[in-house]
Design an enzyme around this catalytic site. Structure first.
Site, PDB file in Angstrom:
ATOM      1  N   ASP A 310       0.853  -1.182   0.000  1.00 18.42           N
ATOM      2  CA  ASP A 310       0.000   0.000   0.000  1.00 18.42           C
ATOM      3  C   ASP A 310       0.889   1.231   0.000  1.00 18.42           C
ATOM      4  O   ASP A 310       1.961   1.239   0.609  1.00 18.42           O
ATOM      5  CB  ASP A 310      -0.901   0.022   1.240  1.00 18.42           C
ATOM      6  CG  ASP A 310      -2.079  -0.935   1.092  1.00 18.42           C
ATOM      7  OD1 ASP A 310      -2.561  -1.097  -0.032  1.00 18.42           O
ATOM      8  OD2 ASP A 310      -2.479  -1.520   2.107  1.00 18.42           O
ATOM      9  N   ASP A 347     -16.200  14.240   9.557  1.00 16.16           N
ATOM     10  CA  ASP A 347     -15.247  13.283   8.994  1.00 16.16           C
ATOM     11  C   ASP A 347     -14.141  13.027  10.026  1.00 16.16           C
ATOM     12  O   ASP A 347     -13.378  13.931  10.362  1.00 16.16           O
ATOM     13  CB  ASP A 347     -14.650  13.863   7.709  1.00 16.16           C
ATOM     14  CG  ASP A 347     -13.761  12.858   6.987  1.00 16.16           C
ATOM     15  OD1 ASP A 347     -13.478  11.789   7.560  1.00 16.16           O
ATOM     16  OD2 ASP A 347     -13.348  13.156   5.848  1.00 16.16           O
ATOM     17  N   GLU A 351      -7.419  13.363   7.126  1.00 21.21           N
ATOM     18  CA  GLU A 351      -7.597  14.288   6.009  1.00 21.21           C
ATOM     19  C   GLU A 351      -8.725  15.280   6.294  1.00 21.21           C
ATOM     20  O   GLU A 351      -8.589  16.490   6.069  1.00 21.21           O
ATOM     21  CB  GLU A 351      -7.898  13.515   4.717  1.00 21.21           C
ATOM     22  CG  GLU A 351      -6.737  12.686   4.213  1.00 21.21           C
ATOM     23  CD  GLU A 351      -6.727  11.297   4.818  1.00 21.21           C
ATOM     24  OE1 GLU A 351      -7.498  11.065   5.777  1.00 21.21           O
ATOM     25  OE2 GLU A 351      -5.940  10.448   4.357  1.00 21.21           O
ATOM     26  N   SER A 385     -17.072  11.011   0.420  1.00 19.77           N
ATOM     27  CA  SER A 385     -17.655  11.243   1.736  1.00 19.77           C
ATOM     28  C   SER A 385     -18.308  12.615   1.687  1.00 19.77           C
ATOM     29  O   SER A 385     -17.975  13.444   0.832  1.00 19.77           O
ATOM     30  CB  SER A 385     -16.585  11.200   2.838  1.00 19.77           C
ATOM     31  OG  SER A 385     -15.647  12.250   2.680  1.00 19.77           O
ATOM     32  N   LYS A 402     -16.893  15.292  -1.098  1.00 19.51           N
ATOM     33  CA  LYS A 402     -15.496  15.413  -1.518  1.00 19.51           C
ATOM     34  C   LYS A 402     -14.994  14.008  -1.817  1.00 19.51           C
ATOM     35  O   LYS A 402     -15.427  13.017  -1.203  1.00 19.51           O
ATOM     36  CB  LYS A 402     -14.644  16.076  -0.437  1.00 19.51           C
ATOM     37  CG  LYS A 402     -14.538  15.311   0.875  1.00 19.51           C
ATOM     38  CD  LYS A 402     -13.651  16.064   1.862  1.00 19.51           C
ATOM     39  CE  LYS A 402     -13.367  15.261   3.123  1.00 19.51           C
ATOM     40  NZ  LYS A 402     -14.551  14.991   3.921  1.00 19.51           N
TER      41      LYS A 402
END
Length: 687
Positions: A310, A347, A351, A385, A402
């Protein structure tokens, strides 16, 4: 970022104290019993030779004949077997030493078990907990058993398991929800669902594995054992046929010398060190805070062809932060800020929080949300989201999202929104610098891009180059768009990358690589990684991850550092290199012993064979004893190398084979000549 070398990426294994060394010596004695010795065919033959030599010694004793030579040979053979047992016992003792700190984490814990309604029923011993029970753990208390956090968030001290004193954050509903029994909650209150039965906890399995009590031979180790057994059988048949052949020539051969010939010809060095090499490989993995569920996992890591990684947390630090707001042409930065803030107010990701922080730094006041606001968390399927504000008091409902550019464009189609021509330019602008473009939109317009920046870990390119030299191909898997993925892949130096990847893409990639005959390793921590972890030949699960991920992987990283997968491959490579080097040395040093013992046995019957005695050994007896002493002492001399492992160098398999042949092959040929001659000189006055 940890150093790229094995030596510096691991913690130092605990040194053995005097009591542990004494215990290892006694265990080596107990392993002399035939049932235990029979597990190692090579050393079992040496043990049989020891017993036969002892029998010959007793026979000569009762016959009144001299027996000093026979007794000396019997004792040297006995020490040869004992030294082999000692190598394995020391390796196991080091594992037990590493398990000491793990045992300290198992204590008389108590648990506050909850009933089905979430009320505390009573405090019970942790040993009474069963899989599926729910417990409440408050600050200052210890997690009573392995489980998953289903409610709450807490800071946890895992030093009893990992050795790392810095606390870690564990939270329900995330990929960092797993907790281990014996770790301490420093702050917060959590509800944990127990996932193991008593005696089957993570710590229980770790202790059993590192102590070597449950270690099973790996496939390569089994194959090498079969090969060594076959070689031993061949030499056994050859030596057993010598008396009959000599009888036709009217020559009598000394039985003790025949036993010595057999022992010196069979591969005793690698036969004695083979178990220790396998155990030490698992110990080295644990020293790097990696728990392998079996020795096979460590060994397979050395044969890996493809490494699937990843991007986030492995190649980059993974803490992406919002750094810029880039509105599309015709849109004000204030409108973009508002939409970005609303889509991020609930959120919980780093980020989302960084967007709010950046907006506040720009002077934007964070609004309060109505109770009926609906947050849509990010999902791998939608890659979006956002937040919905329902219509109220005559005001139309509003939606803010976004996400990736392609995902937002598809979402915008549902509202028949116009895609600004400048949007793609902004996306490319962010992506070409290695950042992640996050497109922001409302149900009335696509407003612009938030630039998220991540940082590539220092030294990662050098590690990939090192793996490439070892023949390992690296593939970066990321959800980023192709431009961003390409920029990061180029900077990191990976061989290939897959952009905009979904969880099922990992599984498909692993199967595709395996269909080409390649062995694949991957890392994961979430439930959606479990199928790929199970499919991979080496699956490294994060200790902080979900129970499903830990169960699916065949290795667990206690530090929860995705970059540790690189160290896993190096540990496996080092194990295979050590085994190959010592096997080469063991087979090569039979040459010198052949030139020492064969002339000693046949010189009386065939004087011409004395030409083979170019070492000019003093006598047949001194030649045989010198060869046997070297054969015995080389095993303890190589124990440190077997436990530490040979130095890992970034070279191809062909160069590695050539180097092994030069260093350990030629070394294995010439060292015994020098050592046997030196021993013969020392023994000459004594015989």
């Amino acid at each position: 970022m940890k150093n790229s070398t094995i030596k510096k990426s691991q913690k130092t294994a605990p040194a053995l104290d005097q009591s542990q060394i004494v215990a290892a010596c006694w265990i080596a004695v107990k392993k002399l019993n035939p049932p235990s010795a029979s597990k190692n065919p090579v050393m079992f033959v040496v043990l049989i030779g020891t017993l036969l030599s002892a029998g010959i010694t007793l026979q000569r004793l009762f016959a009144g004949a001299s027996f000093g030579f026979e007794l000396t040979c019997a004792l040297i053979l006995l020490f040869t077997v004992w030294f082999a047992n000692l190598a394995e016992a020391i390796a196991e003792a080091r594992g037990r030493g590493q398990a000491t700190s793990l045992r300290s984490a198992r204590r008389d814990l108590m648990a506050e078990r909850l009933d089905n309604h979430g009320r505390t029923t009573k405090t019970i011993p942790a040993t009474e907990l069963r899989k599926g029970d729910k417990v409440l753990v408050s600050a200052g208390n210890y997690v009573p058993a392995d489980g998953e956090i289903i409610e709450g968030v807490a800071s946890i001290n895992e030093s009893a398991v990992t050795g790392e004193s810095a606390p870690v954050l564990r939270e329900a509903g995330t990929d960092h929800s797993g907790v281990i029994g014996g770790t301490k909650v420093l702050s917060g209150e959590i509800v944990v669902a127990i996932t193991t039965e008593p005696g089957e906890s993570f710590l229980d399995r770790m202790i059993g594995l590192v102590e070597g009590a449950k270690r099973q031979k790996t496939p390569n180790e089994l194959a090498l054992t079969v090969l060594l057994a076959a070689l031993t059988l061949v030499f056994l048949i050859a030596v057993a046929s010598l008396p009959a052949m000599a009888g036709f020539m009217g020559v009598n051969l000394d039985n003790t010398m025949l036993i010595a010939l057999l022992v010196c010809l069979i591969p005793t060095t690698i036969g004695g060190l083979l178990p220790a090499i396998g155990i030490a490989g698992m110990n080295r993995a644990l020293a790097a805070n990696i728990v392998a569920k079996s020795g096979k996992a460590v060994e397979v890591a050395g044969d890996i062809d493809t490494l699937m990684l990843d991007k986030t947390g492995t190649i980059t630090f993974g803490d992406r932060q919002a750094t810029r707001f880039l509105p599309v042409a015709g849109t004000s930065e204030q409108d973009l800020l508002e939409a970005a803030v609303y889509s991020s107010l609930q959120d919980p990701t780093p980020e989302g929080k960084s967007i709010l922080k950046l907006a506040e730094n720009r002077g934007f006041h964070l609004p309060s949300l109505p109770d009926d606001a609906v947050f849509s968390p990010f999902s791998a399927e939608t890659r979006l989201s956002g937040l919905s504000l329902p219509a109220k008091d005559g005001n139309a409902g509003r939606e803010f999202v976004k996400g990736a550019g392609t995902a937002v464009s598809r979402w915008a189609e549902g509202y028949d929104l116009f895609v600004p021509g400048s949007l793609q330019g902004l996306i490319n602008q962010v992506a070409q610098t290695g950042g992640t473009p996050l497109v922001v939109a409302s149900n009335t317009a696509i407003l612009g891009v938030v630039a998220l920046s991540d940082v590539i870990k220092p030294g990662i390119a050098e590690r990939f180059a090192r793996l490439r030299a070892l023949g390992v191909r690296t593939i970066m898997v990321t959800g980023d768009n192709p431009i961003t993925a390409g920029a990061i892949a180029a900077e990191a130096g990976v061989d290939d990358f897959i952009a905009e990847a979904k969880p099922e893409d990992k599984l498909a990639l692993i199967r595709a690589e395996q269909a080409k005959g390649r062995l694949v390793a991957m890392v994961g921590d979430g439930t959606n990684d479990a199928p790929a972890l199970a499919q991979a030949d080496v699956g490294l699960a994060m200790n902080s991850g979900t129970q499903a991920a830990r169960e699916a992987g065949n290795m667990v990283d206690l530090d929860s550092d995705p970059a540790k997968l690189l160290a896993v491959v190096e540990v496996g490579k080092q194990l295979l290199m050590t085994r190959g080097a010592l096997t080469t040395f063991s087979l090569a040093n039979d040459v010198a012993k052949y030139f020492a013992i064969v002339p000693a046995i046949f010189i009386a019957a065939i004087p011409g064979i004395g030409a083979l005695n170019f070492m000019q050994l003093h006598s047949p007896q001194s030649a045989v004893i010198a060869a046997l002493i070297f054969n015995a002492l080389i095993i303890p001399a190589l124990i440190p190398l077997a436990l530490k492992g040979v130095n890992l160098r970034a070279i191809s398999a062909e160069k590695l084979l050539r180097n092994n042949m030069l260093v350990y092959g030629l070394g294995g040929v010439f060292l015994p000549f020098i050592a046997i001659k030196l021993l013969d000189v020392i023994l000459t006055p004594l015989i």
